[in-house]
Write a protein that holds these residues in place. Structure first.
Motif, PDB file in Angstrom:
ATOM      1  N   LYS A 106      64.919  45.800  59.406  1.00 29.73           N
ATOM      2  CA  LYS A 106      63.727  45.935  58.580  1.00 29.73           C
ATOM      3  C   LYS A 106      63.295  47.390  58.442  1.00 29.73           C
ATOM      4  O   LYS A 106      62.913  47.840  57.353  1.00 29.73           O
TER       5      LYS A 106
ATOM      6  N   SER B 151      62.811  37.366  58.366  1.00 30.48           N
ATOM      7  CA  SER B 151      62.343  36.358  59.331  1.00 30.48           C
ATOM      8  C   SER B 151      63.466  35.912  60.272  1.00 30.48           C
ATOM      9  O   SER B 151      63.196  35.371  61.351  1.00 30.48           O
ATOM     10  N   HIS B 152      64.696  36.145  59.875  1.00 34.54           N
ATOM     11  CA  HIS B 152      65.847  35.745  60.700  1.00 34.54           C
ATOM     12  C   HIS B 152      66.409  36.910  61.528  1.00 34.54           C
ATOM     13  O   HIS B 152      66.609  36.778  62.729  1.00 34.54           O
TER      14      HIS B 152
END
Length: 210
Positions: A8, A40-41
């Motif tokens: 991210k 999110s993973h």
């Protein structure tokens, strides 16, 4: 540190560079898709631990829903992020995701339907007869008169209108190719602006949403 360079975080650094090459709306769309489907993973994983099998496992459920175009775009964006990481020295070696698109079904190309010139009268009649907000109707008509992209029409600002010169001047920052775009104002367009001025003169945008 390597651990601090999460997927991210590196994606955010990559997008800062990418924003100089695409429109603001497109950059925001890129980030939303990554946030929805990827971060999110594996967003908090160090980028050097991201592997092709891991990413394919994340994307397979999206493919199973039939969202092949979404998978294609995500593969492309993840590849760009990984190439950025390699080129900036964050990870060594080669891009580990370079071949992941081969693991998925290719999206079927579907050309958008087009209207023939003689069908435009019917389209305009349907727009006027539709049960829609006045702002929505005028936005549709505005786009027909200007032939700009939907996002460019929807985000039109009063500050971009030069009434004296009868021009709509879209700044380069809002254009996909980063070039200023000038649209002459026809009398029909001026009529739309006059009607919208009653509704949205206090707004930054000509066609504000509710």
């Amino acid at each position: 540190t390597i651990a601090a360079n999460t997927l991210k975080k590196v994606a955010a650094d990559w997008l800062c560079v990418k924003r100089s090459k695409v429109s603001s709306d497109h950059a925001d769309d890129i980030w939303r898709s990554l946030a929805l489907h990827i971060f999110s993973h594996v967003g908090q994983m160090p980028i050097n631990l991201i592997t092709a099998p891991l990413v394919i496992k994340v994307l397979k459920p999206i493919e199973a829903k039939g969202s092949h175009e979404t998978v294609k775009r995500l593969c492309q964006r993840l590849n760009e992020i990984m190439t950025f990481a390699v080129n900036t020295g964050i990870i060594s070696g080669t891009n580990p995701l370079s071949g992941i698109r081969d693991a998925f079904i290719a999206p079927t190309k579907k050309h958008l339907p087009t209207l023939l010139p003689h069908q435009l009268d019917e389209l305009v009649s349907r727009i006027y007869g539709a049960s829609i907000r006045l702002t929505t109707r005028n936005l549709l008509l505005w786009q027909l008169h200007t032939m700009v992209r939907p996002s460019e029409a929807a985000a039109a600002e009063w500050a971009e209108i030069d009434f004296n010169a009868k021009l709509w001047i879209i700044p380069a920052s809002r254009m996909k190719r980063k070039h200023k775009h000038i649209v002459p104002l026809s009398q029909e367009m001026i009529n739309i602006l006059d009607e919208m001025h009653i509704i949205s003169s206090n707004s930054e945008f000509i066609f504000p949403s509710e």
